[in-house]
Design a protein around this motif. Structure first.
Motif, PDB file in Angstrom:
ATOM      1  N   VAL A   8       0.833  -1.202   0.000  1.00  0.00           N
ATOM      2  CA  VAL A   8       0.000   0.000   0.000  1.00  0.00           C
ATOM      3  C   VAL A   8       0.872   1.257   0.000  1.00  0.00           C
ATOM      4  O   VAL A   8       1.813   1.365   0.802  1.00  0.00           O
ATOM      5  N   THR A   9       0.565   2.190  -0.883  1.00  0.00           N
ATOM      6  CA  THR A   9       1.286   3.462  -0.983  1.00  0.00           C
ATOM      7  C   THR A   9       0.306   4.607  -0.830  1.00  0.00           C
ATOM      8  O   THR A   9      -0.784   4.571  -1.414  1.00  0.00           O
ATOM      9  N   TYR A  10       0.694   5.612  -0.079  1.00  0.00           N
ATOM     10  CA  TYR A  10      -0.131   6.813   0.076  1.00  0.00           C
ATOM     11  C   TYR A  10       0.306   7.882  -0.919  1.00  0.00           C
ATOM     12  O   TYR A  10       1.464   8.303  -0.930  1.00  0.00           O
ATOM     13  N   ILE A  11      -0.612   8.288  -1.781  1.00  0.00           N
ATOM     14  CA  ILE A  11      -0.397   9.423  -2.679  1.00  0.00           C
ATOM     15  C   ILE A  11      -1.660  10.269  -2.625  1.00  0.00           C
ATOM     16  O   ILE A  11      -2.744   9.792  -2.961  1.00  0.00           O
ATOM     17  N   PRO A  12      -1.565  11.514  -2.188  1.00  0.00           N
ATOM     18  CA  PRO A  12      -2.773  12.333  -2.025  1.00  0.00           C
ATOM     19  C   PRO A  12      -3.386  12.755  -3.351  1.00  0.00           C
ATOM     20  O   PRO A  12      -2.741  12.730  -4.407  1.00  0.00           O
ATOM     21  N   ASN A  13      -4.642  13.150  -3.295  1.00  0.00           N
ATOM     22  CA  ASN A  13      -5.288  13.783  -4.433  1.00  0.00           C
ATOM     23  C   ASN A  13      -4.694  15.171  -4.639  1.00  0.00           C
ATOM     24  O   ASN A  13      -3.988  15.700  -3.778  1.00  0.00           O
ATOM     25  N   PHE A  14      -5.013  15.765  -5.774  1.00  0.00           N
ATOM     26  CA  PHE A  14      -4.624  17.142  -6.009  1.00  0.00           C
ATOM     27  C   PHE A  14      -5.566  17.715  -7.061  1.00  0.00           C
ATOM     28  O   PHE A  14      -6.269  16.972  -7.765  1.00  0.00           O
ATOM     29  N   VAL A  15      -5.639  19.049  -7.146  1.00  0.00           N
ATOM     30  CA  VAL A  15      -6.429  19.684  -8.202  1.00  0.00           C
ATOM     31  C   VAL A  15      -5.555  20.686  -8.942  1.00  0.00           C
ATOM     32  O   VAL A  15      -4.633  21.276  -8.380  1.00  0.00           O
ATOM     33  N   SER A  16      -5.876  20.869 -10.202  1.00  0.00           N
ATOM     34  CA  SER A  16      -5.098  21.763 -11.045  1.00  0.00           C
ATOM     35  C   SER A  16      -5.520  23.215 -10.852  1.00  0.00           C
ATOM     36  O   SER A  16      -6.707  23.538 -10.814  1.00  0.00           O
ATOM     37  N   GLU A  17      -4.534  24.109 -10.768  1.00  0.00           N
ATOM     38  CA  GLU A  17      -4.819  25.540 -10.672  1.00  0.00           C
ATOM     39  C   GLU A  17      -5.332  26.099 -11.996  1.00  0.00           C
ATOM     40  O   GLU A  17      -5.831  27.219 -12.043  1.00  0.00           O
ATOM     41  N   GLU A  18      -5.202  25.341 -13.067  1.00  0.00           N
ATOM     42  CA  GLU A  18      -5.776  25.767 -14.344  1.00  0.00           C
ATOM     43  C   GLU A  18      -7.292  25.622 -14.327  1.00  0.00           C
ATOM     44  O   GLU A  18      -8.006  26.289 -15.068  1.00  0.00           O
ATOM     45  N   ARG A  19      -7.778  24.736 -13.478  1.00  0.00           N
ATOM     46  CA  ARG A  19      -9.218  24.463 -13.419  1.00  0.00           C
ATOM     47  C   ARG A  19      -9.881  25.177 -12.238  1.00  0.00           C
ATOM     48  O   ARG A  19     -11.042  25.586 -12.326  1.00  0.00           O
ATOM     49  N   PHE A  20      -9.159  25.319 -11.139  1.00  0.00           N
ATOM     50  CA  PHE A  20      -9.725  25.949  -9.940  1.00  0.00           C
ATOM     51  C   PHE A  20      -8.852  27.127  -9.520  1.00  0.00           C
ATOM     52  O   PHE A  20      -7.717  26.940  -9.057  1.00  0.00           O
ATOM     53  N   TYR A  21      -9.398  28.325  -9.693  1.00  0.00           N
ATOM     54  CA  TYR A  21      -8.651  29.557  -9.448  1.00  0.00           C
ATOM     55  C   TYR A  21      -9.634  30.700  -9.211  1.00  0.00           C
ATOM     56  O   TYR A  21     -10.829  30.586  -9.485  1.00  0.00           O
ATOM     57  N   ARG A  22      -9.116  31.799  -8.716  1.00  0.00           N
ATOM     58  CA  ARG A  22      -9.948  32.956  -8.374  1.00  0.00           C
ATOM     59  C   ARG A  22     -10.211  33.821  -9.614  1.00  0.00           C
ATOM     60  O   ARG A  22      -9.295  34.148 -10.352  1.00  0.00           O
ATOM     61  N   TYR A  23     -11.482  34.173  -9.820  1.00  0.00           N
ATOM     62  CA  TYR A  23     -11.872  35.048 -10.919  1.00  0.00           C
ATOM     63  C   TYR A  23     -11.650  36.514 -10.546  1.00  0.00           C
ATOM     64  O   TYR A  23     -11.383  36.853  -9.390  1.00  0.00           O
ATOM     65  N   SER A  24     -11.835  37.381 -11.531  1.00  0.00           N
ATOM     66  CA  SER A  24     -11.790  38.819 -11.288  1.00  0.00           C
ATOM     67  C   SER A  24     -13.056  39.255 -10.550  1.00  0.00           C
ATOM     68  O   SER A  24     -14.075  38.548 -10.552  1.00  0.00           O
ATOM     69  N   GLY A  25     -12.999  40.432  -9.932  1.00  0.00           N
ATOM     70  CA  GLY A  25     -14.159  40.963  -9.219  1.00  0.00           C
ATOM     71  C   GLY A  25     -15.367  41.118 -10.112  1.00  0.00           C
ATOM     72  O   GLY A  25     -16.510  40.857  -9.691  1.00  0.00           O
TER      73      GLY A  25
END
Length: 340
Positions: free
Chosen positions: A133-150
Motif C-alpha cells: 500500500v502506498t499513500y499518494i494524495p489527491n490534487f487539483v489543477s490551478e488551471e481548473r480551480f482559481y480565483r476570478y476577477s471581481g
C-alpha cells in the motif's frame, strides 16, 4: 515507452468525487510524465501497468489476463466498506457480497494506492498487506480551480441570485446522509441571514441512504438554502468563486476532492472533527462536532475580518503543500518503482 492503462467507469455516475480524482490524476500523468510513460484509457490489451480507478467486475476479470501479459496491477482506493455504509441503502445480502467483492479486488492486485494514510490501517484490518500500500494524495489543477476577477464574480452572483454583500457558505457532494446534509440544514436554519448553497444531487437515485427524507428537504429547503442539483465539474469553479467558505459536515470520507478545490481558491474550510483529517489537512481547517460548534465558527468568519484572513491563509498553505509538482513526483516515484 511503457504504457499505463488507466481503467475507469467513473464517468457513468455524475457528481461523484471518484470521477474528479480520475480526471485530475490521468491529466497529471499524461502531461507531467509524457517523456517517460504513454497513457491509454480503458484498453483491453494490458499495459506495462494496469491502473484500476474503479472496481467493476469486468476489470476484476481482466486481472488474470493482465498477469499473463506480465502487467503490474494497481488499484486506486477511493472507498472502503466504512465509507459505503452510510452512502447507499443496500439489502443486507447484497451489501455483504459487495463488501466481500471489494476487498477481494483489493487483495487481487499487486499494488494499492490510498489517498489518505489513515486508510492503510483500515485495509490492514481486512487482511491486506500494508507493504503493498502506498499513500499518494489527491490534487487539483490551478488551471481548473482559481480565483476570478471581481467583475466576473459580481456577474456570477447576479446569475445565481446571490446578493452582492451576502456571506455565502458552500457545501459540495452527493446528497446523502453520510455527507451530513441534515446538520447542514440545521445550521442554515440557525443562521437565516447567511446564504447556504449545496452543490450536488442524488447520483445514485433512490439507492441513496436517506433518500426519501432528503428528497423532501431538497424540494422544500429553508429560504436561505439552495440545492443546485448535480453540477458539471466545469461549472464548479463558478460556485467556489461566489462562496466565502466551505462547510462539509460529513460523517466519513477518504480525501474529498471538493476540499482541495476550495483550498485552491483560498477559502476557509469547516469540517466535522474526524480522525482522518489531521493526517492530510494538518491544522489548516476549522473543525467541530455539534450544531453549536458550526454556528459559532461560521459567525466568527462572516465579517471577513482578521479571523477570516487567518483561516484563508491556512487554506492556501494547505493548497501549496499539495502542489502539482509534488504530487507528480510521488506518482513518478511510484510508477518507476514497478520496473525495479
Amino acid at each position: 515507452m511503457p504504457v499505463i492503462n488507466m481503467l475507469s467507469s467513473a464517468h457513468k455516475v455524475k457528481g461523484q468525487g471518484v470521477l474528479s480524482a480520475y480526471i485530475e490524476q490521468v491529466k497529471l500523468v499524461e502531461t507531467g510524465l509524457a517523456d517517460t510513460y504513454r497513457v491509454k484509457k480503458n484498453r483491453w490489451l494490458p499495459g506495462a501497468i494496469n491502473h484500476y480507478h474503479t472496481i467493476d467486475f469486468k476489470f476484476y476479470l481482466s486481472l488474470l489476463s493482465a498477469k499473463i501479459f506480465g502487467a503490474t496491477t494497481v488499484a486506486y482506493v477511493h472507498f472502503v466498506p466504512e465509507t459505503i455504509e452510510e452512502s447507499l441503502k443496500l439489502p443486507p445480502v447484497i451489501k455483504k457480497l459487495f463488501y466481500a467483492y471489494m476487498i477481494r479486488f483489493y487483495k487481487s492486485v499487486d499494488r494499492i494506492v490510498v489517498v489518505n494514510p489513515y486508510f492503510i490501517d483500515v485495509l490492514k484490518k481486512y487482511g491486506i498487506d500494508d507493504r503493498k500500500v502506498t499513500y499518494i494524495p489527491n490534487f487539483v489543477s490551478e488551471e481548473r480551480f482559481y480565483r476570478y476577477s471581481g467583475e466576473q464574480i459580481a456577474a456570477l452572483k447576479i446569475k445565481h441570485a446571490v446578493p452582492d454583500k451576502a456571506f455565502v457558505v458552500l457545501g459540495v457532494g452527493q446528497v446523502q446522509t453520510r455527507k451530513g446534509i441534515l446538520d447542514f440544514i440545521e445550521v442554515a436554519k440557525r443562521l437565516p441571514h447567511i446564504r447556504f448553497i449545496w452543490a450536488g444531487g442524488f447520483s445514485f437515485g433512490a439507492l441513496t441512504d436517506g433518500y426519501k427524507e432528503l428528497k423532501k428537504i431538497v424540494e422544500q429547503p429553508p429560504g436561505n438554502v439552495t440545492f443546485t442539483g448535480i453540477i458539471g465539474r466545469d461549472e464548479m469553479n463558478d460556485l467556489y468563486n461566489i462562496s466565502d467558505m466551505m462547510f462539509l459536515p460529513s460523517f466519513s470520507e477518504l480525501f474529498p476532492m471538493s476540499i482541495l478545490e476550495a483550498l485552491a481558491l483560498r477559502i476557509p474550510v469547516l469540517l466535522r472533527d474526524l480522525d482522518l483529517y489531521p493526517a492530510i489537512l494538518f491544522d489548516c481547517y476549522l473543525k467541530g462536532g455539534t450544531i453549536e460548534d458550526y454556528v459559532r465558527m461560521i459567525e466568527s468568519l462572516q465579517d471577513k475580518g482578521e479571523v477570516y484572513e487567518t483561516w484563508s491563509d491556512n487554506a492556501w498553505h494547505c493548497h501549496e503543500y499539495y502542489s502539482e509538482q509534488r504530487v507528480l513526483g510521488l506518482w513518478k516515484q511510484f510508477y518507476d518503482s514497478m520496473g525495479s
